[in-house]
Motif scaffolding. Sequence first.
Motif, PDB file in Angstrom:
ATOM      1  N   MET A  22       0.805  -1.220   0.000  1.00  0.00           N
ATOM      2  CA  MET A  22       0.000   0.000   0.000  1.00  0.00           C
ATOM      3  C   MET A  22       0.841   1.275   0.000  1.00  0.00           C
ATOM      4  O   MET A  22       0.299   2.360  -0.132  1.00  0.00           O
ATOM      5  CB  MET A  22      -0.966  -0.011   1.185  1.00  0.00           C
ATOM      6  N   ASP A  30      -0.787  -6.382   1.578  1.00  0.00           N
ATOM      7  CA  ASP A  30      -2.123  -6.595   2.123  1.00  0.00           C
ATOM      8  C   ASP A  30      -2.793  -7.775   1.429  1.00  0.00           C
ATOM      9  O   ASP A  30      -2.672  -7.948   0.211  1.00  0.00           O
ATOM     10  CB  ASP A  30      -2.979  -5.347   1.959  1.00  0.00           C
ATOM     11  N   TYR A  32      -6.474  -9.875   0.763  1.00  0.00           N
ATOM     12  CA  TYR A  32      -7.892  -9.554   0.604  1.00  0.00           C
ATOM     13  C   TYR A  32      -8.760 -10.786   0.842  1.00  0.00           C
ATOM     14  O   TYR A  32      -8.399 -11.893   0.458  1.00  0.00           O
ATOM     15  CB  TYR A  32      -8.141  -9.017  -0.809  1.00  0.00           C
ATOM     16  N   ARG A  68      -3.401  -6.715  10.487  1.00  0.00           N
ATOM     17  CA  ARG A  68      -3.350  -5.321  10.039  1.00  0.00           C
ATOM     18  C   ARG A  68      -3.556  -4.458  11.284  1.00  0.00           C
ATOM     19  O   ARG A  68      -4.509  -4.658  12.039  1.00  0.00           O
ATOM     20  CB  ARG A  68      -4.447  -5.034   9.011  1.00  0.00           C
ATOM     21  N   ARG A 113      -9.461  -5.801   2.934  1.00  0.00           N
ATOM     22  CA  ARG A 113      -8.097  -6.092   3.363  1.00  0.00           C
ATOM     23  C   ARG A 113      -8.147  -6.650   4.784  1.00  0.00           C
ATOM     24  O   ARG A 113      -8.660  -5.990   5.685  1.00  0.00           O
ATOM     25  CB  ARG A 113      -7.226  -4.837   3.292  1.00  0.00           C
ATOM     26  N   GLN A 116      -1.779  -8.867   6.515  1.00  0.00           N
ATOM     27  CA  GLN A 116      -0.642  -8.554   5.658  1.00  0.00           C
ATOM     28  C   GLN A 116       0.320  -9.730   5.637  1.00  0.00           C
ATOM     29  O   GLN A 116       0.382 -10.516   6.580  1.00  0.00           O
ATOM     30  CB  GLN A 116       0.055  -7.272   6.096  1.00  0.00           C
TER      31      GLN A 116
END
Length: 149
Positions: A22, A30, A32, A68, A113, A116
């Motif tokens: 990002m 990240d 998804y 995250r 998201r 990570q």
Amino acid sequence: MLHQVLIKKLPGTEDIPLPTRMSEWAAGFDLYAAVAEPVELKPGERALIPTGFQMAMPGELEAQVRPRSGLALKHGITCLNSPGTIDADYRGEVKVLLANLGTVPFTINRKERIAQMVFQRIPQVELAEADELPETARGEGGFGHTGRR
């Protein structure tokens, strides 16, 4: 040294972005959610969330799946078994084990998201059995051995 990691999208996940950095210097990519329907995590619950891809990486790498920070701070959403290790020889779908440590339900939507992934080099290590170990100042001092501070 640049390491190439191959990513294969799974059928039905064409709309899911590939792992994405990002910012220019971001350490992690990240990941998804590739859920077919929204998944509600009630406080204290956990769920294995698909990402819609498989990968192949060189043997000197591992991938670590981590929470995250924004989801952890704002909603109490974290990854269990964190960091989760993905070994270089694993070829199954990458999935994320999420848990809700917050106080209210949290809904995971498609393309959200959720975690990570950070790649690390793995050193070549040889274990050698020994009858005795060298002494250190710390010795066997473990958990909390240096005091509260």
